[in-house]
Write a protein that holds these residues in place. Sequence first.
Motif, PDB file in Angstrom:
ATOM      1  N   THR A  30     -13.487  -2.211  -4.934  1.00 51.29           N
ATOM      2  CA  THR A  30     -12.055  -1.711  -4.741  1.00 51.29           C
ATOM      3  C   THR A  30     -11.196  -1.259  -6.082  1.00 51.29           C
ATOM      4  O   THR A  30     -10.095  -0.925  -6.130  1.00 51.29           O
ATOM      5  CB  THR A  30     -11.243  -3.055  -4.271  1.00 51.29           C
ATOM      6  N   VAL A  31     -12.223  -1.582  -7.243  1.00 52.84           N
ATOM      7  CA  VAL A  31     -11.310  -1.193  -8.420  1.00 52.84           C
ATOM      8  C   VAL A  31     -11.998  -0.229  -9.267  1.00 52.84           C
ATOM      9  O   VAL A  31     -11.415   0.295 -10.064  1.00 52.84           O
ATOM     10  CB  VAL A  31     -11.301  -2.546  -9.212  1.00 52.84           C
ATOM     11  N   ASP A  32     -13.163   0.261  -8.655  1.00 54.36           N
ATOM     12  CA  ASP A  32     -14.103   1.069  -9.781  1.00 54.36           C
ATOM     13  C   ASP A  32     -14.276   2.677  -9.071  1.00 54.36           C
ATOM     14  O   ASP A  32     -14.065   2.437  -7.638  1.00 54.36           O
ATOM     15  CB  ASP A  32     -15.360   0.595 -10.028  1.00 54.36           C
ATOM     16  N   GLY A  33     -14.331   3.680  -9.782  1.00 53.98           N
ATOM     17  CA  GLY A  33     -14.574   4.685  -9.216  1.00 53.98           C
ATOM     18  C   GLY A  33     -13.466   5.472  -8.482  1.00 53.98           C
ATOM     19  O   GLY A  33     -12.284   5.198  -8.478  1.00 53.98           O
ATOM     20  N   TYR A  34     -14.083   6.646  -7.563  1.00 50.78           N
ATOM     21  CA  TYR A  34     -12.795   7.410  -7.051  1.00 50.78           C
ATOM     22  C   TYR A  34     -12.039   6.689  -6.049  1.00 50.78           C
ATOM     23  O   TYR A  34     -10.989   7.123  -5.576  1.00 50.78           O
ATOM     24  CB  TYR A  34     -13.487   8.668  -6.442  1.00 50.78           C
ATOM     25  N   ARG A  35     -12.884   5.619  -5.408  1.00 47.63           N
ATOM     26  CA  ARG A  35     -12.246   4.875  -4.180  1.00 47.63           C
ATOM     27  C   ARG A  35     -10.753   4.062  -4.582  1.00 47.63           C
ATOM     28  O   ARG A  35      -9.738   4.131  -3.939  1.00 47.63           O
ATOM     29  CB  ARG A  35     -12.816   3.951  -3.587  1.00 47.63           C
ATOM     30  N   SER A  36     -10.835   3.716  -5.889  1.00 47.86           N
ATOM     31  CA  SER A  36      -9.547   3.212  -6.591  1.00 47.86           C
ATOM     32  C   SER A  36      -8.335   3.756  -6.612  1.00 47.86           C
ATOM     33  O   SER A  36      -7.359   3.681  -6.560  1.00 47.86           O
ATOM     34  CB  SER A  36      -9.901   2.164  -7.886  1.00 47.86           C
ATOM     35  N   GLU A  37      -8.901   5.258  -7.065  1.00 49.39           N
ATOM     36  CA  GLU A  37      -7.897   6.284  -7.037  1.00 49.39           C
ATOM     37  C   GLU A  37      -7.248   6.731  -5.833  1.00 49.39           C
ATOM     38  O   GLU A  37      -6.027   6.972  -5.478  1.00 49.39           O
ATOM     39  CB  GLU A  37      -8.566   7.641  -7.399  1.00 49.39           C
ATOM     40  N   LEU A  38      -8.093   6.547  -4.525  1.00 46.26           N
ATOM     41  CA  LEU A  38      -7.750   6.830  -3.367  1.00 46.26           C
ATOM     42  C   LEU A  38      -6.557   5.707  -3.168  1.00 46.26           C
ATOM     43  O   LEU A  38      -5.554   6.025  -2.511  1.00 46.26           O
ATOM     44  CB  LEU A  38      -8.671   6.830  -2.416  1.00 46.26           C
ATOM     45  N   LEU A  39      -6.860   4.604  -3.136  1.00 46.31           N
ATOM     46  CA  LEU A  39      -5.958   3.330  -3.078  1.00 46.31           C
ATOM     47  C   LEU A  39      -4.775   3.418  -3.770  1.00 46.31           C
ATOM     48  O   LEU A  39      -3.639   3.201  -3.309  1.00 46.31           O
ATOM     49  CB  LEU A  39      -6.610   2.109  -3.374  1.00 46.31           C
ATOM     50  N   SER A  40      -4.860   4.128  -4.961  1.00 50.97           N
ATOM     51  CA  SER A  40      -3.614   4.120  -6.002  1.00 50.97           C
ATOM     52  C   SER A  40      -2.575   5.307  -5.363  1.00 50.97           C
ATOM     53  O   SER A  40      -1.547   5.049  -5.206  1.00 50.97           O
ATOM     54  CB  SER A  40      -3.752   4.223  -7.309  1.00 50.97           C
ATOM     55  N   LEU A  41      -3.318   6.398  -4.930  1.00 49.66           N
ATOM     56  CA  LEU A  41      -2.639   7.358  -4.509  1.00 49.66           C
ATOM     57  C   LEU A  41      -2.008   7.097  -3.061  1.00 49.66           C
ATOM     58  O   LEU A  41      -0.910   7.859  -2.966  1.00 49.66           O
ATOM     59  CB  LEU A  41      -3.703   8.702  -4.259  1.00 49.66           C
ATOM     60  N   LEU A  42      -2.616   6.401  -2.291  1.00 46.13           N
ATOM     61  CA  LEU A  42      -1.764   6.009  -0.985  1.00 46.13           C
ATOM     62  C   LEU A  42      -1.237   4.570  -0.808  1.00 46.13           C
ATOM     63  O   LEU A  42      -0.893   4.365   0.505  1.00 46.13           O
ATOM     64  CB  LEU A  42      -3.023   6.138   0.137  1.00 46.13           C
ATOM     65  N   SER A  43      -1.092   3.846  -2.085  1.00 51.22           N
ATOM     66  CA  SER A  43      -0.342   2.568  -1.880  1.00 51.22           C
ATOM     67  C   SER A  43       0.851   2.750  -1.394  1.00 51.22           C
ATOM     68  O   SER A  43       1.701   3.894  -1.715  1.00 51.22           O
ATOM     69  CB  SER A  43      -0.646   1.796  -3.192  1.00 51.22           C
ATOM     70  N   PRO A  44       1.844   1.601  -0.914  1.00 51.60           N
ATOM     71  CA  PRO A  44       3.095   1.719  -0.556  1.00 51.60           C
ATOM     72  C   PRO A  44       3.862   1.585  -1.612  1.00 51.60           C
ATOM     73  O   PRO A  44       3.579   0.765  -2.353  1.00 51.60           O
ATOM     74  CB  PRO A  44       3.215   0.473   0.448  1.00 51.60           C
ATOM     75  N   VAL A  45       4.879   2.388  -1.803  1.00 50.24           N
ATOM     76  CA  VAL A  45       5.707   2.349  -2.825  1.00 50.24           C
ATOM     77  C   VAL A  45       7.303   2.154  -2.240  1.00 50.24           C
ATOM     78  O   VAL A  45       7.529   3.013  -1.329  1.00 50.24           O
ATOM     79  CB  VAL A  45       5.858   3.560  -3.926  1.00 50.24           C
ATOM     80  N   LYS A  46       7.939   1.173  -2.783  1.00 50.53           N
ATOM     81  CA  LYS A  46       9.334   1.192  -2.207  1.00 50.53           C
ATOM     82  C   LYS A  46      10.374   1.820  -3.131  1.00 50.53           C
ATOM     83  O   LYS A  46      10.173   1.622  -4.394  1.00 50.53           O
ATOM     84  CB  LYS A  46       9.652  -0.520  -2.089  1.00 50.53           C
ATOM     85  N   ALA A  47      11.297   2.425  -2.486  1.00 52.26           N
ATOM     86  CA  ALA A  47      12.351   2.873  -3.146  1.00 52.26           C
ATOM     87  C   ALA A  47      13.467   2.941  -2.460  1.00 52.26           C
ATOM     88  O   ALA A  47      13.679   2.594  -1.261  1.00 52.26           O
ATOM     89  CB  ALA A  47      11.938   4.578  -3.484  1.00 52.26           C
TER      90      ALA A  47
END
Length: 564
Positions: free
Chosen positions: A28-45
């Motif tokens: 969950t923290v290494d490689g391109y999959r972690s980039e996917l999780l960061s890209l699509l994580s919920p962000v409150k605004a």
Amino acid sequence: MCFLFRRSLVFSVVMLLFMVQSAVSSETVDGYRSELLSLLSPVKATLASGQDSRFFLDKGSSAGIKKGDLFTVYAKGKAIKDAKGKVIGDELTVLAKAKATKVEPDYTEISYECIQGKCSLMTGLEAVRFKEAPALFIDVKGQGYELYEWLRVRLDHMNWQVYQQAQELPLPAQIASQSKDSVVFVAREGAVSVWSGGETLGSFAPKEPSPDKMQTEQQPTRQGYVPGVAASRTGRLSIENMRHVGSLGFLTDHMEIVPVGDSSALYFIYLSKNTVYVQEAGKKERATYSFTGFGDVMNISIGQNGLIALNIFSKTDGFVSRLLKYNPQNGTIDALEKDIHYFLSFMDMDADGDKETLLGQNYDTDSFWGAAIYRFEFNGKEVKKAGKFTAPSLFNLNGSLVGDLKGTGKDIYGFYNEGRNLVVSDIKGEIWSSNESLGGSIKAVYYDSPGSSSAVTQRNMIVWSQPALINTGGRTVAALVANESTMWNIIGGPPQKGTVGILYFSGGRVVFQKLPVEFTGPIQSVFVHKDELYAVVVDGNFFTGNGQTYIVAIPLKEIGKVLS
């Protein structure tokens, strides 16, 4: 004995659980999959209102928001209380679905659509990125189901749709249409691209190692083998004395080798994705300039003394190009001027190897290329128009050439039409066009074009590589990228392979002759340095963005032999 057995068993189970947890944690923290999780994580605004009923969010690119990100806008309802009467939360009502249309570092402009037909948005409402957004996973060839399950578990804030399997890669226009109100994942060959709000958020795959510097070779390559050149049936090179100049462990969109200033040193200047690199030949250090703003980078055009035109297209603002300059004294690339509303191209019109003329063409919402073309000059402080440039009808600067190819003292114009044919004109109009359609570079941008009805259709504009003028044997000829046109290329995808074509006049008529050499992938750039023509070849998986760049040098005298 039993006690020892139980201790051993407990220890083994604990160790097994530790190893499993470690494996999951590392995944969950290494490689391109972690980039996917960061890209699509919920962000409150939080919603903020502007003029003319425009709405904004109080977070932008510094919070990871990208153009095309989808948001759900909520209104607070009744308080939720526990058995003791303590307020533990609020009921949330979905008011609208929103999309990021323009992203700045600290705020984002949005468009929105009310859920119940009409709604009243106001400052202070909460918006959450990708919360309850429909998520569609398209698995090409059925090899990505494990990735689908992995994403579905970890991105459970999305509204996942039924897993879909496809035998062929969907067309970009189809994916863009499906992703207008959804997040679309397209998986193929171990990689995945992500679309949202009609925009490409990125392509991801296990990363390949890339070298820290340009790998260069100065010696001729052994007979019969040049990296980037396809092997012939005879095992011999069809053009003699070609050589491999250097390689990069990633794909580039454009590259040239040029001197900068009065120094005798040569510099590789190249574009990869949204970053411009300048690297002195034989050295490890690289200067970089990355574009992180709103819009799509089309290409770069390289002028004299370290000047670099960075062409950027925005669906809302047209061209918002920049003029950059590399400073060899401090090793930096500086932006001299931003938001230039023209597509810029440095041109070598006299075939002396120096691109001394800067031209710019405006944007037209109907045809993409506007009718206004100007000469520009940089006076040390700003870019200014230096007069209108006269050109034939339908001429555009995208991959164009201007020069005295006929030897009459009058300019000949070469450019590509909408059918991807090479067109040759004089100032009065067209005098020749190629019978076959050609493939452009691996780069294309998408724009909204008004259709025959009131509907707006999305079209693609292929980015063409700039030709190189060559003064050989007392005449001027042009070397052009002649990549193979495919069905995938027609709708904006990359060509698969290519070669170099030579355009010249013979007996008053136009001749377009391809060199008898095939490369392992499409060519991205051609340019001349001293007595050699350089071809920049890319080879790899253009879907994932992984691959190699090869620089191949062809002696001009060998090209002369082919033409004779």
